[in-house]
Design an enzyme around this catalytic site. Structure first.
Site, PDB file in Angstrom:
ATOM      1  N   GLU A  77       0.843  -1.207   0.000  1.00 47.08           N
ATOM      2  CA  GLU A  77       0.000   0.000   0.000  1.00 47.08           C
ATOM      3  C   GLU A  77       0.873   1.250   0.000  1.00 47.08           C
ATOM      4  O   GLU A  77       1.910   1.263   0.645  1.00 47.08           O
ATOM      5  CB  GLU A  77      -0.855   0.043   1.289  1.00 47.08           C
ATOM      6  CG  GLU A  77      -1.614  -1.231   1.543  1.00 47.08           C
ATOM      7  CD  GLU A  77      -2.389  -1.202   2.871  1.00 47.08           C
ATOM      8  OE1 GLU A  77      -2.304  -0.189   3.597  1.00 47.08           O
ATOM      9  OE2 GLU A  77      -3.054  -2.203   3.157  1.00 47.08           O
TER      10      GLU A  77
ATOM     11  N   LYS B 200      10.682   3.205   3.195  1.00 45.64           N
ATOM     12  CA  LYS B 200      10.648   4.666   3.066  1.00 45.64           C
ATOM     13  C   LYS B 200      11.421   5.130   1.837  1.00 45.64           C
ATOM     14  O   LYS B 200      12.534   4.679   1.588  1.00 45.64           O
ATOM     15  CB  LYS B 200      11.282   5.305   4.311  1.00 45.64           C
ATOM     16  CG  LYS B 200      10.546   5.002   5.602  1.00 45.64           C
ATOM     17  CD  LYS B 200       9.496   6.034   5.900  1.00 45.64           C
ATOM     18  CE  LYS B 200      10.094   7.238   6.583  1.00 45.64           C
ATOM     19  NZ  LYS B 200       9.062   8.168   7.031  1.00 45.64           N
TER      20      LYS B 200
ATOM     21  N   LYS C 102       2.241   4.553   1.385  1.00 46.55           N
ATOM     22  CA  LYS C 102       2.253   5.063   2.769  1.00 46.55           C
ATOM     23  C   LYS C 102       1.905   6.550   2.714  1.00 46.55           C
ATOM     24  O   LYS C 102       2.719   7.393   2.329  1.00 46.55           O
ATOM     25  CB  LYS C 102       3.621   4.853   3.404  1.00 46.55           C
ATOM     26  CG  LYS C 102       3.662   5.228   4.873  1.00 46.55           C
ATOM     27  CD  LYS C 102       4.960   4.752   5.507  1.00 46.55           C
ATOM     28  CE  LYS C 102       5.004   5.039   6.997  1.00 46.55           C
ATOM     29  NZ  LYS C 102       4.891   6.439   7.350  1.00 46.55           N
TER      30      LYS C 102
ATOM     31  N   CYS D 156       0.130  49.957 -12.646  1.00 46.66           N
ATOM     32  CA  CYS D 156       1.357  49.165 -12.475  1.00 46.66           C
ATOM     33  C   CYS D 156       1.404  48.116 -13.590  1.00 46.66           C
ATOM     34  O   CYS D 156       0.492  47.305 -13.721  1.00 46.66           O
ATOM     35  CB  CYS D 156       1.341  48.486 -11.107  1.00 46.66           C
ATOM     36  SG  CYS D 156       2.620  47.223 -10.931  1.00 46.66           S
TER      37      CYS D 156
ATOM     38  N   CYS E  17       7.051  49.107  -4.909  1.00 48.74           N
ATOM     39  CA  CYS E  17       6.747  48.057  -5.881  1.00 48.74           C
ATOM     40  C   CYS E  17       7.964  47.861  -6.783  1.00 48.74           C
ATOM     41  O   CYS E  17       8.461  48.831  -7.357  1.00 48.74           O
ATOM     42  CB  CYS E  17       5.528  48.466  -6.711  1.00 48.74           C
ATOM     43  SG  CYS E  17       5.252  47.377  -8.119  1.00 48.74           S
TER      44      CYS E  17
ATOM     45  N   CYS F 160       6.767  49.101 -10.578  1.00 46.68           N
ATOM     46  CA  CYS F 160       6.422  50.488 -10.939  1.00 46.68           C
ATOM     47  C   CYS F 160       6.971  51.523  -9.953  1.00 46.68           C
ATOM     48  O   CYS F 160       6.844  52.719 -10.183  1.00 46.68           O
ATOM     49  CB  CYS F 160       4.909  50.632 -11.095  1.00 46.68           C
ATOM     50  SG  CYS F 160       4.022  50.542  -9.543  1.00 46.68           S
TER      51      CYS F 160
ATOM     52  N   ASP G   2       1.162  10.268   3.596  1.00 46.79           N
ATOM     53  CA  ASP G   2       1.780  11.187   4.556  1.00 46.79           C
ATOM     54  C   ASP G   2       0.709  12.118   5.122  1.00 46.79           C
ATOM     55  O   ASP G   2       0.504  13.224   4.627  1.00 46.79           O
ATOM     56  CB  ASP G   2       2.878  11.985   3.843  1.00 46.79           C
ATOM     57  CG  ASP G   2       3.907  12.492   4.818  1.00 46.79           C
ATOM     58  OD1 ASP G   2       3.781  12.187   6.024  1.00 46.79           O
ATOM     59  OD2 ASP G   2       4.835  13.192   4.383  1.00 46.79           O
TER      60      ASP G   2
ATOM     61  N   CYS H  65       1.226  46.674  -3.851  1.00 49.25           N
ATOM     62  CA  CYS H  65       1.441  47.863  -4.674  1.00 49.25           C
ATOM     63  C   CYS H  65       0.048  48.428  -4.920  1.00 49.25           C
ATOM     64  O   CYS H  65      -0.822  47.727  -5.444  1.00 49.25           O
ATOM     65  CB  CYS H  65       2.095  47.479  -6.000  1.00 49.25           C
ATOM     66  SG  CYS H  65       1.935  48.775  -7.245  1.00 49.25           S
TER      67      CYS H  65
ATOM     68  N   TYR I 179      -6.988   2.022   5.960  1.00 50.22           N
ATOM     69  CA  TYR I 179      -5.985   1.003   5.658  1.00 50.22           C
ATOM     70  C   TYR I 179      -5.850  -0.127   6.670  1.00 50.22           C
ATOM     71  O   TYR I 179      -5.039  -1.013   6.476  1.00 50.22           O
ATOM     72  CB  TYR I 179      -4.620   1.633   5.408  1.00 50.22           C
ATOM     73  CG  TYR I 179      -4.114   2.545   6.516  1.00 50.22           C
ATOM     74  CD1 TYR I 179      -3.983   2.114   7.835  1.00 50.22           C
ATOM     75  CD2 TYR I 179      -3.753   3.852   6.216  1.00 50.22           C
ATOM     76  CE1 TYR I 179      -3.507   2.942   8.819  1.00 50.22           C
ATOM     77  CE2 TYR I 179      -3.280   4.704   7.206  1.00 50.22           C
ATOM     78  CZ  TYR I 179      -3.162   4.236   8.510  1.00 50.22           C
ATOM     79  OH  TYR I 179      -2.704   5.058   9.490  1.00 50.22           O
TER      80      TYR I 179
HETATM   81  S1  IVH Z   1      -0.656   0.472   8.699  1.00 51.19           S
HETATM   82  C1  IVH Z   1       0.187  -1.136  12.823  1.00 51.19           C
HETATM   83  N1  IVH Z   1      -0.883   1.481   6.321  1.00 51.19           N
HETATM   84  O1  IVH Z   1       2.249   5.383   8.858  1.00 51.19           O
HETATM   85  C2  IVH Z   1       0.301  -0.559  11.506  1.00 51.19           C
HETATM   86  N2  IVH Z   1      -0.042   2.869   8.042  1.00 51.19           N
HETATM   87  O2  IVH Z   1       4.748   5.177  10.358  1.00 51.19           O
HETATM   88  C3  IVH Z   1      -0.686   0.466  11.309  1.00 51.19           C
HETATM   89  N3  IVH Z   1       0.440   5.161   7.340  1.00 51.19           N
HETATM   90  O3  IVH Z   1       0.883   5.568  12.068  1.00 51.19           O
HETATM   91  C4  IVH Z   1      -0.394   1.296  10.196  1.00 51.19           C
HETATM   92  N4  IVH Z   1      -0.187   4.915   5.244  1.00 51.19           N
HETATM   93  O4  IVH Z   1      -0.258   6.888  10.211  1.00 51.19           O
HETATM   94  C5  IVH Z   1      -0.513   1.701   7.576  1.00 51.19           C
HETATM   95  N5  IVH Z   1      -1.184   2.255   4.160  1.00 51.19           N
HETATM   96  C6  IVH Z   1      -0.820   2.467   5.424  1.00 51.19           C
HETATM   97  C7  IVH Z   1      -0.348   3.717   5.864  1.00 51.19           C
HETATM   98  C8  IVH Z   1       0.041   3.880   7.190  1.00 51.19           C
HETATM   99  C9  IVH Z   1       0.274   5.750   6.161  1.00 51.19           C
HETATM  100  C10 IVH Z   1       0.961   5.829   8.549  1.00 51.19           C
HETATM  101  C11 IVH Z   1       0.158   5.614   9.785  1.00 51.19           C
HETATM  102  C12 IVH Z   1       1.100   5.056  10.799  1.00 51.19           C
HETATM  103  C13 IVH Z   1       2.406   5.502  10.242  1.00 51.19           C
HETATM  104  C14 IVH Z   1       3.523   4.627  10.727  1.00 51.19           C
END
Ligand code: IVH
Length: 670
Positions: free
Chosen positions: A114, A315, A116, A429, A405, A408, A118, A423, A226
């Site tokens: 999946e 990561k 991840k 301008c 400005c 101008c 942010d 300005c 998720y």
């Molecule tokens: S699973 C026990 N799936 O990443 C595992 N986490 O660094 C539960 N996060 O606290 C998390 N996308 O906020 C999972 N597809 C994903 C995710 C995900 C983002 C975040 C989540 C977690 C953090 C851990």
């Protein structure tokens, strides 16, 4: 209506609204227009307002409710909300799996990969399918109760739909801000003189911690679910994939890129593929999460103190880099705002060379403590303009805010209550004039084609165009003299300029470029005032009463027309022959209180135009026929809606009758 009928109607409306919310916010595939949706929503609001005892907390009207809480209560998580082990290489992944296989003493072959996301982790608790609690992760054991704020997020169902819903389930996921909406929100915040969000993740976190849910409601939050947090025994999926499928079938939003794969090689391929498409995603990610699919295996592997053994985060390198600030330049926007732009020692970020970064507004310089020569971290995600995140090493030279400005030379001003320096010269301008001309000609304004940035710059710099009025005097001969513009292109541009004279009042108002007046507000103003003199003369108090127009916008509009130059240009444009259809000018609203439905194909006009004409006459235009429908307009190939109208004995107009009606609305008393 009697109570039973009302209750039925409420039920139908709620179901329809929930269905369309799901199509729009979860599936990203709406079936009806915003206007049609509004009609349903307004009807529900109206019925609920006059029948308060029929209001339920899971009604779609109740997303933004209650009092500002003042603080967030603590919530103990039924199961801890864990964090993830991180890794950065294929060999890390192999070691992770080997450790797990050794522990279980069997081969693990299925994984779910999946993106991840942010954002911010949130747990959603549903009792008997009804959303009852939203909580942050906090320290993993105890989080904060942010239920009122979570309710405002439209991609989160207030009620689960479908079958197999357990009496209790906690669904976890990530709340985030989509990148395009982040950029749009910040642009508007800056325009209003408010502080922009630092980045999408920070913005999501800050939005969820607002004590007033109305503030959260105005933030463009979304969510991907998720994982399963907790559930009553009757929910017993075999795999993580099955759990996600169940969530999806209940109406929750699952990331479409979630994939079940066999073997670690496929995980590595997935990781490469997501990295490849990373910059085209509409949300920020910082890696990929790989999870063991089988839930019995997950249980047997168990957790360490703060993280599970059954999942790992791969990561990606951050979309951040360190470089030096070599200077600050101030750019002048359409409304005169002086926006600082950081000039950088060119540096590679996420595969792209970056040499400029935005600073949003002048206060950012102070907030970040920037000096020329500072070593700074910059960040670039998706297509959004690179931003300065923080200073890592202080530079020498202070940055002075501009006193004038840069284009101008007029003394810069800071308006009361505003962060931005401006300005004040308006169209005098050249920078503002160029931006204004570009806006005037843009597709959603007067839609003049061929007026590219370079030509606009030449027209302004040569002094030939001093305001939008001057565009209408341009001849093919003089345009053809400009750099690399052939006779044919010049003729096309002149033709397009002349054609733009026939427009709508809404587009015309939008084209004027009044600060904060976008397409929607322009349409509101057009519908309310009908004529330019009426709008020009409108009092601030009258403007404030309009839907979507607050005191700031009302003051902007009032001030705009208070300026003589603006009045001369606006009225002059009409003298030049800019016009909009006469039916725009409606003095009374003969269809006030009526609900019309358009169905089938109208040969003589686009459906949007027919709808706009009806709205101007005061009608609401709905998407479905009911007993409340006043009139149905049936074009060719009209189907079930026409049948329903006949069944319910709702008056029906064919296209010809409808056109006659529009020509003289007074002929019909509905
Ligand atoms: S699973 C026990 N799936 O990443 C595992 N986490 O660094 C539960 N996060 O606290 C998390 N996308 O906020 C999972 N597809 C994903 C995710 C995900 C983002 C975040 C989540 C977690 C953090 C851990």
């Amino acid at each position: 209506m009697v109570t039973k009928e009302l209750a039925e109607r409420i039920k139908t409306l709620r179901e329809q609204i929930e269905y369309h919310d799901h199509r729009y916010y979860v599936l990203d595939d709406p079936e009806i227009t915003d206007g049609e949706y509004d009609v349903l929503f307004d009807e529900l609001v109206e019925i609920e307002a006059s029948n308060p005892d029929l209001v339920r907390p899971d009604s779609p009207t109740q997303r933004v409710g209650g009092q500002a809480s003042g603080k967030f209560e603590s919530v103990e998580h039924a199961r801890p909300m864990l964090s993830l082990e991180k890794c950065t290489s294929t060999s890390d992944l192999q070691n992770w799996t080997k450790r797990n296989q050794d522990l279980l003493d069997i081969a693990i072959d299925e994984y779910v990969c999946e993106p991840k996301i942010d954002g911010v982790a949130v747990g959603l608790v549903y009792r008997d399918g009804v959303f009852v609690q939203g909580a942050t992760r906090g320290d993993g054991t105890v989080g904060e109760d942010i239920t009122a704020n979570v309710r405002t997020i439209r991609s989160i169902p207030l009620k689960l739909k479908g079958t197999g819903i357990p009496s209790l389930v906690e669904i976890r996921g990530e709340v985030y801000i989509p990148l395009d909406e982040f950029a749009e929100y910040n642009a508007k915040a800056i325009e209003r003189g408010e502080k922009p969000m630092v980045n999408p993740r920070n913005g999501a976190a800050g939005s969820l911690r607002q004590i007033d849910p109305r503030v959260t409601d105005a933030r463009p939050l979304s969510m991907f679910c998720y994982s399963l947090g907790n559930a009553s025994d009757e929910f017993d999926p075999r795999t993580h994939e099955d759990a996600l499928d169940a969530f999806q079938s209940w109406g929750c939003r699952i990331n479409p890129r979630v994939t079940t794969v066999k073997g670690l090689d496929s995980c590595s391929k997935y990781i490469q593929e997501i990295l490849r498409v990373r910059s085209s995603l509409s949300y920020e990610i910082d890696g990929v999460v790989v999870k063991v699919n089988d839930l019995v295996m997950q249980r047997n592997l168990g957790n360490l103190s703060r993280r599970p053994r059954w999942a790992i985060a791969y990561k990606y390198p951050p979309e951040e880099a360190t470089t030096s600030l070599t200077g600050i330049e101030f750019q002048v926007g359409r409304t005169g705002v002086l926006t600082p732009v950081a000039r950088l020692d060119p540096v590679q970020v996420g595969g792209v060379t970056v040499s400029n970064a935005t600073l949003h507004n002048i206060d950012e310089i102070e907030r970040l403590g920037l000096k020329i020569g500072s070593r700074i971290v910059i960040r670039r995600a998706g297509d959004i303009i690179p931003q300065v995140v923080r200073v890592v090493e202080q530079g020498e030279t202070d940055i002075q805010p501009p006193t004038e400005c840069p284009v101008c030379g007029t003394a810069a001003v800071r308006l009361e209550d505003e962060v931005a320096l401006r300005c004040p010269s308006g169209l005098q301008c050249p920078a503002q004039l160029k931006e204004s001309i570009r806006h005037f000609a843009s597709r959603t304004a007067l839609d003049i084609t061929g007026l590219g940035d370079k030509l606009v710059a030449q027209l302004v710099d040569s002094g030939r165009v001093k305001n939008p009025l001057d565009l209408f005097g341009l001849t093919v001969e003089e345009l053809a003299e400009f750099d690399r513009l052939g006779e044919k292109s010049a003729a096309n541009i002149v033709q397009s300029i002349q054609a733009s004279k026939s427009t709508t009042f809404g587009k015309f108002i939008h084209a004027l470029g009044i600060r904060g007046v976008g397409e929607t507000t322009a349409l509101t103003l057009a519908t309310r005032f009908q004529t330019l003199p009426a709008l020009v003369e409108a009092e601030q108090e009258t403007l404030e009463l309009l839907e979507d127009v607050g005191p700031i916008l009302a003051s902007n509009i009032f001030t705009f027309f208070g300026n003589e130059d603006n009045r001369i240009v606006a009225l002059g444009l009409v003298e030049q022959g800019i016009e909009w259809p006469i039916e725009d000018v409606v003095h009374d609203r003969p269809c006030e209180g009526q609900t019309w439905v358009l169905t089938g194909t109208l040969g003589s006009m686009p459906r949007q135009d027919a709808k706009a004409a009806l709205v101007r006459l005061g009608a609401k235009v709905a998407g479905s026929v009911s007993k409340k429908t006043s009139v149905v307009v049936a074009g060719s190939e009209a189907g079930s809606k026409l049948a329903k109208a006949i069944e319910l004995e709702v008056p029906v107009l064919d296209e010809e009758e409808f056109l006659m009606f529009l020509e003289d609305p007074s002929t019909r008393s509905c």
